[in-house]
Design an enzyme around this catalytic site. Structure first.
Site, mmCIF file in Angstrom:
data_model
loop_
_atom_site.group_PDB
_atom_site.id
_atom_site.type_symbol
_atom_site.label_atom_id
_atom_site.label_comp_id
_atom_site.label_asym_id
_atom_site.label_seq_id
_atom_site.Cartn_x
_atom_site.Cartn_y
_atom_site.Cartn_z
ATOM 1 N N LYS A 10 44.543 12.656 56.255
ATOM 2 C CA LYS A 10 43.810 12.066 57.200
ATOM 3 C C LYS A 10 42.251 11.931 56.518
ATOM 4 O O LYS A 10 41.751 12.552 55.655
ATOM 5 C CB LYS A 10 43.483 12.563 58.651
ATOM 6 C CG LYS A 10 43.086 14.193 58.393
ATOM 7 C CD LYS A 10 41.470 14.208 58.447
ATOM 8 C CE LYS A 10 40.927 15.711 58.172
ATOM 9 N NZ LYS A 10 39.624 16.071 57.935
ATOM 10 N N ASP A 137 42.868 20.741 63.185
ATOM 11 C CA ASP A 137 43.106 19.340 62.748
ATOM 12 C C ASP A 137 44.746 19.225 62.758
ATOM 13 O O ASP A 137 45.262 18.290 62.531
ATOM 14 C CB ASP A 137 42.743 19.090 61.170
ATOM 15 C CG ASP A 137 41.347 19.038 61.053
ATOM 16 O OD1 ASP A 137 40.672 18.864 62.152
ATOM 17 O OD2 ASP A 137 40.743 19.049 59.784
HETATM 18 O O1 C5P Z 1 40.568 25.437 62.914
HETATM 19 P P1 C5P Z 1 40.527 25.427 61.636
HETATM 20 O O2 C5P Z 1 41.096 26.891 61.058
HETATM 21 O O3 C5P Z 1 41.036 24.471 60.803
HETATM 22 O O4 C5P Z 1 39.176 25.573 61.154
HETATM 23 C C1 C5P Z 1 38.493 26.286 59.735
HETATM 24 C C2 C5P Z 1 37.281 26.730 59.904
HETATM 25 O O5 C5P Z 1 36.413 25.529 60.262
HETATM 26 C C3 C5P Z 1 37.078 27.572 61.034
HETATM 27 O O6 C5P Z 1 37.112 28.883 60.945
HETATM 28 C C4 C5P Z 1 35.662 27.255 61.393
HETATM 29 O O7 C5P Z 1 34.554 27.937 60.504
HETATM 30 C C5 C5P Z 1 35.140 25.735 61.053
HETATM 31 N N1 C5P Z 1 35.271 24.950 62.185
HETATM 32 C C6 C5P Z 1 34.355 24.841 63.157
HETATM 33 N N2 C5P Z 1 34.378 23.868 64.156
HETATM 34 C C7 C5P Z 1 35.461 23.175 64.296
HETATM 35 C C8 C5P Z 1 36.770 23.374 63.378
HETATM 36 C C9 C5P Z 1 36.244 24.047 62.201
HETATM 37 O O8 C5P Z 1 33.302 25.445 63.099
HETATM 38 N N3 C5P Z 1 35.657 22.420 65.431
#
Ligand code: C5P
Length: 298
Positions: A10, A137
């Site tokens: 994406k 995501d």
């Molecule tokens: O959700 P995911 O594990 O992909 O997110 C990875 C990191 O990105 C999270 O641990 C956080 O530090 C950051 N993040 C965030 N806000 C979001 C998505 C991700 O701060 N909406």
């Protein structure tokens, strides 16, 4: 018997980021567009859970239980009271740690593949719930196309897209960690009044019309200053793409992959050639979007 699922990368055509929440995540208005770079995830019955990976970046992919494919298989198995006794093989074409949701794509792919292999027949809602547990995501990787993600990005509204958009992606010489980029966003916005993230109506209209010029005028990424702060050389890649006639240039998600929107396929090929010879990136790919979400291919 084995099951193979193809899952797209994406690009975020808009990534509006709010202030850090008490849980450390950030509220987003995240407009995802799936593009035609794909990983393939194949699951085969095995004595125990095992993960393997092939592809140019395979050496950077963790093969232990932290990999989202393993977590996806275990999450589905846990819900259905069975063991995740599968060999999961990832055929990797999406750049690793590139801001193109490659790891998330693999998680969504493994989940769908295990659902089919095991005949669990989980509902779409249940699969999306598990995706949201795996990462912000991951739900989008399952659905593909184009969508607006709110909350931490996991609450999706499907968007209409009225045409095909042509893109060039430049892969960088090293990766960037998503948490590190969000931390840098927090540092850069410290003491500032960070507005609530909202989707841009002109951007949604441009997608619906399939109008690349209008989309180019509306794209934005609030994480771009943070990614450039951690990886200043990306500015040279963006400048090279702009000089070659890209309609819009931006960092993809948390980076460091850079994305270039082109008027048509011919212009995309020109931008790609200029980037290849610019010496500002590791490799270059052209593709288009929207692309379908996770799809069983075998
Ligand atoms: O959700 P995911 O594990 O992909 O997110 C990875 C990191 O990105 C999270 O641990 C956080 O530090 C950051 N993040 C965030 N806000 C979001 C998505 C991700 O701060 N909406």
């Amino acid at each position: 018997m084995s099951v193979t699922v193809r899952v797209p990368a994406k690009v975020n055509v808009q990534l509006a980021v709010g202030a850090a929440r008490p849980d450390g995540f950030h509220d987003l208005a995240n407009v995802f567009l799936a593009v035609g770079l794909y990983d393939e995830v194949t699951v085969t019955p095995a004595d125990a859970l095992r993960v393997t990976c092939a592809g140019p970046d395979a050496g950077q992919v963790p093969l232990d239980r932290t990999n989202l494919v393993a977590r996806a298989a275990e999450a589905l198995a846990g819900r259905y009271g069975r063991t995740a006794d599968v060999h999961i093989h990832i055929n990797k074409d999406i750049p690793v740690a590139g801001g193109m949701a490659g790891g998330s794509a693999d998680g969504a792919g493994a989940l769908l593949a295990c659902d089919v292999l095991w005949g669990t027949q989980a509902s779409r809602e249940e699969l999306l719930d598990i995706c949201a547990e795996l990462g912000s995501d991951v739900p989008f990787s399952l659905v593909g196309g184009a969508a607006l993600g709110t909350g931490r990005g996991e609450k999706l509204r499907t968007l209409e897209v009225g045409g095909i958009f042509h893109w060039v992606f430049a892969m960088a010489s090293r990766g960037l960690s998503t948490p590190a980029v969000f931390r840098e966003f927090d540092r850069l916005t410290e003491g500032l009044d960070v507005p609530e993230p909202v989707a841009s109506q002109p951007l949604l209209d441009a997608l619906a019309k399939g109008d690349p010029e209008a989309l180019a005028a509306a794209v934005s990424n609030d994480l771009q200053p943070a990614a450039l702060s951690l990886f200043p050389e990306l500015a040279d890649t963006l400048a090279a793409g702009r000089a070659a006639g890209a309609l819009a240039t931006l960092v993809s998600g948390s980076g460091p992959t850079t994305a270039f929107l082109a008027r048509d396929a011919e212009s995309a090929a020109k931008v790609a050639e200029a980037l290849r010879t610019s010496g500002t990136c590791r490799s270059v790919r052209t593709t288009s979007g929207p692309a379908p979400g996770a799809t069983v291919t075998r």
